[in-house]
Design an enzyme around this catalytic site. Structure first.
Site, mmCIF file in Angstrom:
data_model
loop_
_atom_site.group_PDB
_atom_site.id
_atom_site.type_symbol
_atom_site.label_atom_id
_atom_site.label_comp_id
_atom_site.label_asym_id
_atom_site.label_seq_id
_atom_site.Cartn_x
_atom_site.Cartn_y
_atom_site.Cartn_z
ATOM 1 N N TRP A 5 4.990 2.564 -1.111
ATOM 2 C CA TRP A 5 4.196 3.467 -0.273
ATOM 3 C C TRP A 5 5.053 4.204 0.737
ATOM 4 O O TRP A 5 4.851 5.395 0.987
ATOM 5 C CB TRP A 5 3.024 2.741 0.380
ATOM 6 C CG TRP A 5 1.971 2.399 -0.629
ATOM 7 C CD1 TRP A 5 1.572 1.151 -1.008
ATOM 8 C CD2 TRP A 5 1.214 3.319 -1.436
ATOM 9 N NE1 TRP A 5 0.610 1.240 -1.994
ATOM 10 C CE2 TRP A 5 0.379 2.554 -2.275
ATOM 11 C CE3 TRP A 5 1.170 4.708 -1.537
ATOM 12 C CZ2 TRP A 5 -0.505 3.130 -3.203
ATOM 13 C CZ3 TRP A 5 0.305 5.288 -2.453
ATOM 14 C CH2 TRP A 5 -0.519 4.501 -3.272
ATOM 15 N N ASP B 83 1.422 3.516 8.631
ATOM 16 C CA ASP B 83 0.470 3.508 7.509
ATOM 17 C C ASP B 83 -0.102 2.097 7.392
ATOM 18 O O ASP B 83 0.502 1.223 6.791
ATOM 19 C CB ASP B 83 1.177 3.922 6.218
ATOM 20 C CG ASP B 83 0.254 3.866 5.008
ATOM 21 O OD1 ASP B 83 -0.915 3.447 5.146
ATOM 22 O OD2 ASP B 83 0.717 4.241 3.907
ATOM 23 N N LYS C 135 -9.257 -0.234 1.310
ATOM 24 C CA LYS C 135 -8.623 -1.552 1.248
ATOM 25 C C LYS C 135 -9.364 -2.512 2.180
ATOM 26 O O LYS C 135 -10.045 -3.416 1.735
ATOM 27 C CB LYS C 135 -7.147 -1.498 1.642
ATOM 28 C CG LYS C 135 -6.225 -0.452 0.985
ATOM 29 C CD LYS C 135 -6.197 -0.431 -0.466
ATOM 30 C CE LYS C 135 -5.299 0.515 -1.229
ATOM 31 N NZ LYS C 135 -4.263 1.278 -0.638
HETATM 32 C C1 PLP Z 1 -3.448 2.475 -1.099
HETATM 33 C C2 PLP Z 1 -2.382 2.908 -0.150
HETATM 34 C C3 PLP Z 1 -2.048 4.264 0.025
HETATM 35 C C4 PLP Z 1 -2.714 5.353 -0.759
HETATM 36 O O1 PLP Z 1 -4.022 5.482 -0.355
HETATM 37 P P1 PLP Z 1 -4.981 6.640 -0.935
HETATM 38 O O2 PLP Z 1 -6.122 6.555 0.030
HETATM 39 O O3 PLP Z 1 -5.312 6.283 -2.331
HETATM 40 O O4 PLP Z 1 -4.241 7.933 -0.840
HETATM 41 C C5 PLP Z 1 -1.072 4.583 0.928
HETATM 42 N N1 PLP Z 1 -0.440 3.641 1.642
HETATM 43 C C6 PLP Z 1 -0.730 2.328 1.511
HETATM 44 C C7 PLP Z 1 0.017 1.324 2.329
HETATM 45 C C8 PLP Z 1 -1.707 1.926 0.603
HETATM 46 O O5 PLP Z 1 -1.995 0.627 0.466
#
Ligand code: PLP
Length: 358
Positions: A101, A170, A194
């Site tokens: 990521w 993030d 998530k």
């Molecule tokens: C799932 C995830 C993403 C991507 O998320 P989307 O909402 O599908 O764009 C980015 N960073 C992390 C750490 C993730 O777990």
């Protein structure tokens, strides 16, 4: 009967929240219509939206000088929006590479400004977080971006970096897993699917002094200032995902807030890692101090056992344990909505399966 769902995302939601949503799906609080059918400008929806924000502020004790934005486009859109909003001409932003990521954030961010990868876990095969003393930080960086929890690798920072630049984090897969000192950050963002609610909503928590610096080419819909000035309603927001996330926030408060959730999450991950470490069949390669609380990848000593392991798990109602296609193996995501009973059932199954192998 509901199964135990270990999916990395979209992930499990609290059953009580789903039941509440079901009960008020067609007729929300006697108003004769569904939340999905309401104007986002109606008194009813504005009330739902404001309560969701207030509950999130209460949970994380978000200071008054931070805006909370309810956006679309997922965390992946933030990879572009962050430099478009925070990285001016002639400036540089620092990034820490800890896995898939953070790499995606770097690849996308590079299109909109000058980035410096200040540290990478690559030399350690992404099995350990690089110590801060080794980071090659830029002078006067516009911000430092990092990924506190790498959802795919299962690598998590157990600490918050101490740098001069505003921290941009993030937190897609770790937000709300435990209390957090928001004041240490310039900006926090997370896709909802998530550890918050359904897909379609992205939360941004941003310190007010970072607003109003967007590049001229930044699309209006990507501009944090525009979103903040319009209470995240410059256009139609994802109303149902916002509402459902609000139900999750009030559920979290009813569980005792993030201090109680932290205790539960601590126990869940301890049980699962202990089961892995005490076996000769399962293994997790991550440095013990850097193991993720939310996403627990593990391998089986013999790859040929993966299929029967997954089939047996599914037969017991233990779903979505297959690892990410890029790394293989298994992964159990044990977010807030995954009950301790799910971890207990998984551990019992793992032990039983190992015994069967003799
Ligand atoms: C799932 C995830 C993403 C991507 O998320 P989307 O909402 O599908 O764009 C980015 N960073 C992390 C750490 C993730 O777990």
């Amino acid at each position: 009967m509901r199964a135990f769902n270990f999916c990395a995302g979209p992930a499990a939601l609290p059953e009580a929240v789903l039941q509440q949503a079901q009960a008020e799906l067609a007729d929300w609080q006697g108003k004769g219509l569904s939340v999905m059918e309401m104007s986002h400008r109606s008194e009813e929806f504005v009330g739902i939206a404001q309560k969701a924000e207030q509950d999130l502020r209460d949970l994380l004790a978000i200071p008054a000088n931070y805006k909370v934005l309810f956006l679309q486009g997922g965390a992946s859109s933030q990879f572009a929006m962050i430099p478009l909003n925070l990285l001016g001409a002639g400036q540089v932003a620092d990034y820490i590479d800890t896995g898939i990521w953070s790499k995606k954030a770097i690849e996308e961010g590079q299109r909109y400004g000058q980035l410096n990868v200040a540290a990478s876990a690559k030399a350690d095969k992404y099995f350990a977080i690089p110590e801060q003393a080794s980071w090659q930080l830029s002078k006067d960086a516009a911000y430092l971006h990092y990924t506190p929890n790498e959802t795919i690798g299962g690598l998590e920072f157990g600490w918050i970096p101490e740098v001069d630049a505003p921290l941009v984090a993030d937190m897609s897969s770790t937000i709300l897993s435990r209390p957090l000192d928001v004041s240490r950050f310039g900006m926090i963002y997370a896709g909802a699917q998530k550890n918050i609610g359904p897909a379609g909503l992205t939360i941004v928590i941003i310190r007010e002094d970072l607003l109003g610096k967007a590049q001229a080419a930044c699309p209006t819909m990507f501009n944090y200032q525009v979103a903040a000035d319009n209470e995240s309603m410059f256009n139609t927001p994802p109303t149902f995902a916002w509402y459902l996330s609000g139900l999750v926030f009030s559920w979290l408060k009813a569980q005792g807030g993030l201090t109680a959730i932290e205790q539960l999450n601590r126990r869940k991950q301890e049980k699962l890692y202990a089961a892995i470490d005490n076996s000769s069949l399962y293994a997790n390669p991550i440095a013990v101090a850097d193991r993720s609380w939310m996403n627990v990848p593990f391998t089986l000593a013999d790859e040929r056992l993966e299929k029967p392991f997954l089939a047996g798990a599914e037969a017991r109602g233990l779903l979505n344990l297959k690892g990410h296609r890029s790394v293989g193996g298994m992964r159990a995501s044990i977010y807030n909505a995954v009950p301790e009973a799910a971890v207990d059932a998984l551990v019992a199954y793992m032990q039983e399966f190992e015994k069967e192998q003799g």
